[in-house]
Structure formats: structure tokens, C-alpha cells
Design an enzyme around this catalytic site. Structure first.
Site, PDB file in Angstrom:
ATOM      1  N   SER A 141       0.855  -1.192   0.000  1.00 39.70           N
ATOM      2  CA  SER A 141       0.000   0.000   0.000  1.00 39.70           C
ATOM      3  C   SER A 141       0.889   1.241   0.000  1.00 39.70           C
ATOM      4  O   SER A 141       1.728   1.395  -0.888  1.00 39.70           O
ATOM      5  CB  SER A 141      -0.947  -0.039   1.212  1.00 39.70           C
ATOM      6  OG  SER A 141      -1.890   1.022   1.134  1.00 39.70           O
ATOM      7  N   THR A 142       0.762   2.107   0.995  1.00 39.67           N
ATOM      8  CA  THR A 142       1.514   3.370   1.010  1.00 39.67           C
ATOM      9  C   THR A 142       3.015   3.119   0.891  1.00 39.67           C
ATOM     10  O   THR A 142       3.592   2.383   1.684  1.00 39.67           O
ATOM     11  CB  THR A 142       1.231   4.143   2.302  1.00 39.67           C
ATOM     12  OG1 THR A 142      -0.176   4.273   2.471  1.00 39.67           O
ATOM     13  CG2 THR A 142       1.868   5.521   2.265  1.00 39.67           C
ATOM     14  N   HIS A 180      -2.591  -0.961  -3.529  1.00 45.62           N
ATOM     15  CA  HIS A 180      -3.703  -0.018  -3.369  1.00 45.62           C
ATOM     16  C   HIS A 180      -3.426   1.208  -4.228  1.00 45.62           C
ATOM     17  O   HIS A 180      -2.422   1.899  -4.037  1.00 45.62           O
ATOM     18  CB  HIS A 180      -3.845   0.393  -1.904  1.00 45.62           C
ATOM     19  CG  HIS A 180      -4.141  -0.754  -0.984  1.00 45.62           C
ATOM     20  ND1 HIS A 180      -3.867  -0.710   0.373  1.00 45.62           N
ATOM     21  CD2 HIS A 180      -4.692  -1.970  -1.206  1.00 45.62           C
ATOM     22  CE1 HIS A 180      -4.242  -1.841   0.927  1.00 45.62           C
ATOM     23  NE2 HIS A 180      -4.742  -2.630  -0.008  1.00 45.62           N
ATOM     24  N   MET A 230      -0.173   1.180   5.494  1.00 41.97           N
ATOM     25  CA  MET A 230      -0.905   1.413   6.734  1.00 41.97           C
ATOM     26  C   MET A 230      -1.986   0.344   6.910  1.00 41.97           C
ATOM     27  O   MET A 230      -2.550  -0.147   5.952  1.00 41.97           O
ATOM     28  CB  MET A 230      -1.538   2.810   6.703  1.00 41.97           C
ATOM     29  CG  MET A 230      -2.400   3.144   7.921  1.00 41.97           C
ATOM     30  SD  MET A 230      -1.457   3.162   9.468  1.00 41.97           S
ATOM     31  CE  MET A 230      -0.599   4.737   9.289  1.00 41.97           C
ATOM     32  N   ASP A 246      -4.304  -4.870   6.017  1.00 37.92           N
ATOM     33  CA  ASP A 246      -4.716  -5.625   4.844  1.00 37.92           C
ATOM     34  C   ASP A 246      -3.602  -6.580   4.431  1.00 37.92           C
ATOM     35  O   ASP A 246      -2.457  -6.181   4.248  1.00 37.92           O
ATOM     36  CB  ASP A 246      -5.045  -4.674   3.684  1.00 37.92           C
ATOM     37  CG  ASP A 246      -5.611  -5.412   2.478  1.00 37.92           C
ATOM     38  OD1 ASP A 246      -6.226  -6.479   2.673  1.00 37.92           O
ATOM     39  OD2 ASP A 246      -5.438  -4.914   1.344  1.00 37.92           O
TER      40      ASP A 246
END
Length: 360
Positions: free
Chosen positions: A178-179, A204, A298, A301
Site C-alpha cells: 500500500s503506502t 492499493h 498502513m 490488509d
């Protein structure tokens, strides 16, 4: 994690007064965010940043004068500030992420909901406040004829092949991030050979950007990389990237594996695409050997799905704290026992390759 009782000071930089006004009003509606100032250009922002001392900056990529990318390259080495890109559908977003931006959101168009956009941006700002900022590496001189944007025209470095080892034809690798994941995933992928076992990737990302990201990986890596389509066959030498706003899952038919990519539908672990949706399907469907990699991001997931994969015999790797932009997803996965080994994003490929070469 940013303290919940501490205000996040944000600076908004955009050449459009309409955009600056919308962003300022939207961000100011969040109880933990204070917009301390704005800039109409990179030069204006550079002159104000020492005085305003923001914790996070939102930045447009395309601005007159100095671009957001060039601004990042001059700013971050001396002022390592978390930056969220606020951009239209633009390939240069990935160059800005390579220059050290933490994350990005897509500017809303006439078909999008402003409230959803602001909620998403506020969430990313809160995440960015506690993110580790990567300082951009020096950019090598581009050869004559290099296209603007630089990195898009680079050739992938040669990586030795794994060779015709039949067992590797029956291995599936899942990777979720993700991030901070766009660049961290690239760090892994560019160190893997063209004949890597079939890979499935969830990152993401807003709608419209996954196809461009897949094209970028395809240019910069040895293996073939494409945005997944429903029914694609998982095979050696191919990496499939989950499309934005789709859940990608593995489907088994005997010894043949394909992917299901369904648009819309319920979010899993708060995301679509979701790392958990992929990993849980791998744990349930995959009967051959498999490996799972969870990277910077973050939340949690992917953690539960990776644990189920490990319980089914998968080899599991988590990105270490020191190399993560946000040590969230890998931390949760490690804490619940889903991760067998932790490694930096620069070393994950070698850890994976060592494991693959030992299979018999």
C-alpha cells in the site's frame, strides 16, 4: 503512528486557486488537520516552508515554472517532508513517487464525488504524518535521446535466469503493498529474473493508475507485467497486477490456475483491490507451492491472508521496519505469526530467489 491528540500541520501547493480553496476547506474539516498555509508554485512553497513548518504537504505534479517532480528533488534532500501528490491522471505521478513522495490521490473530475475524494485525502494525510520519507537517489545522466520523464525509458538491468527447473513452473507468488509500495515493489521486481514463477500483485491505487503502473513495471523489469484481466492464466514469467476497483482472486481448475477479476463488489479489509482477498484465495485454492510477500502500508490488509497462506505451507516474507515508508501491514503480519522472515525491500528478491533455488 501520529499521536491522536496532536494536530497535523498541512501546506497545500497547487497553481489553481480553485484547487487550493477546495483542498484547504476539505482538509480543514478534519478534526486532526490544520492547513497552515498554501503555495501557488514550487518557488512560492519553497520560500514559505521554513516559516510554516508543515508536517505534511500536498503537491500538484504539473505546475508552471518548476514542476512538482523537480521541486521534490531539491526539497527532500534538505527538508525530508512527507508529500502527498494531488494529481490528474498523469504518468508523471510515478516519477514523482520515485523522487520521494509518500503517496498520491487522483484529483476528482466531473463524475467523481468531492466528499469521497476529501475523505480519502484526509486519510492519506494522517498516514503520511508518521511515514518514513525516502530521500531520492541521485539521478544518473540520461543518454542522448532519452525521453522526458527519464525513468520511463530506462532499460532493465540483466538478472540471471533461474533456468528450466520444472518445479518452478508449479509455484505461485503473491505480493501486496500500500503506502510507499509503488517504489518498494519496483525495488523487488527489478531484481527478479524473466523466468520468475507466476506472480500476482495487489497495490492499493486509484482507478486509472494501475494500467500505467503495470506498464511502468513492464518497462523496468525483466519479466512480463500486465494489468490483470478476468480469466488470465497464471504462468511462469508473467506478473499480473490487480486492476483498481476490482478484487483479484485465484481460481483453480485441476493443475491450471487463472485469476478472477471482478469490478466493484464488497471491499475486503477496507480495500478494493485487497491483499487479503488475494492471499485468502491463494490459501484456499493453490495446491502447488506458493510464496507470499507483504510490504509497506498502513493498516492490516494482507496480514490475515498471509497467515492462512503460511498455515497452508507457503513461504512468507515481510518487509522490515527500516525500509518501510509505513510499517503497518508488515508489522501486523509479523506480530500475528504470518511472516517467516523479514528483509528490506532491496533484499526481498534475494531472499525469495534463495528459497526458490532450494526447492526440489
Amino acid at each position: 503512528m501520529w499521536p491522536s491528540n496532536k494536530t497535523i500541520r498541512v501546506m497545500v501547493v497547487d497553481d489553481s486557486i480553485v484547487a487550493r480553496t477546495m483542498l484547504t476547506r476539505g482538509l480543514s474539516s478534519h478534526p486532526q488537520i490544520e492547513v497552515v498555509g498554501s503555495g501557488f508554485s514550487a518557488r512560492d512553497a519553497k520560500n514559505k516552508i521554513q516559516q510554516l513548518k508543515p508536517d505534511v504537504m500536498t503537491l500538484d505534479v504539473e505546475m508552471p515554472g518548476m514542476s512538482g517532480i523537480d521541486f521534490l528533488k531539491t526539497l527532500l534532500p534538505v527538508y525530508p517532508l512527507p508529500v502527498i501528490l494531488v494529481s490528474s491522471l498523469n504518468l508523471r505521478v510515478f516519477d514523482a513517487l520515485a523522487a520521494g513522495a509518500v503517496d498520491f490521490v487522483r484529483k476528482p473530475d466531473a463524475t467523481q464525488n468531492n466528499e469521497a475524494f476529501i475523505n480519502n485525502l484526509c486519510q492519506k494525510v494522517v498516514t503520511a504524518a508518521s511515514a518514513r520519507v525516502r530521500r531520492p537517489a541521485p539521478t544518473p545522466a540520461a543518454p542522448a535521446g532519452t525521453a522526458p520523464g527519464g525513468s520511463a525509458s530506462l532499460q532493465p538491468a540483466a538478472v540471471p535466469l533461474l533456468g528450466p527447473k520444472p518445479i518452478l513452473d508449479q509455484v505461485i507468488i503473491g505480493l501486496g503493498a500500500s503506502t510507499g509500495g509503488t517504489e518498494a515493489t519496483l525495488e523487488v521486481m527489478k531484481r527478479l529474473p524473466a523466468d520468475i514463477p507466476g506472480m500476482l500483485i495487489v497495490q492499493h491505487m486509484p482507478t486509472g493508475f494501475t494500467s500505467m503502473y503495470a506498464e511502468r513495471l513492464n518497462r523496468l523489469c525483466q519479466m512480463e507485467v500486465k494489468e490483470a484481466a478476468h480469466g488470465d492464466v497464471i504462468r511462469r514469467g508473467l506478473a499480473l497486477l490487480a486492476p483498481a476497483d476490482h478484487q483479484m482472486r485465484v481460481v483453480r481448475s485441476g493443475t491450471r490456475y487463472t485469476v478472477s477479476c471482478i469490478p466493484g463488489g464488497e471491499k475486503v479489509s477496507g480495500h478494493r483491490p485487497s491483499v487479503d482477498a488475494l492471499f485468502l484465495s491463494m490459501a484456499e485454492q493453490v495446491k502447488c507451492r506458493m510464496a507470499g510477500i507483504i510490504m509497506t502500508g498502513m493498516g492490516r490488509d494482507g496480514a490475515d491472508g498471509l497467515l492462512q497462506m503460511r498455515k497452508q505451507g507457503a513461504y512468507t516474507i515481510g518487509q522490515d521496519k527500516e525500509s518501510c515508508v509505513v510499517y503497518g501491514m508488515p508489522m501486523v503480519a509479523y506480530n500475528i505469526g504470518a511472516v517467516q522472515i523479514q528483509a528490506s525491500c532491496e533484499n526481498i528478491a534475494s531472499v525469495l530467489l534463495r528459497h526458490l533455488t532450494q526447492l526440489s
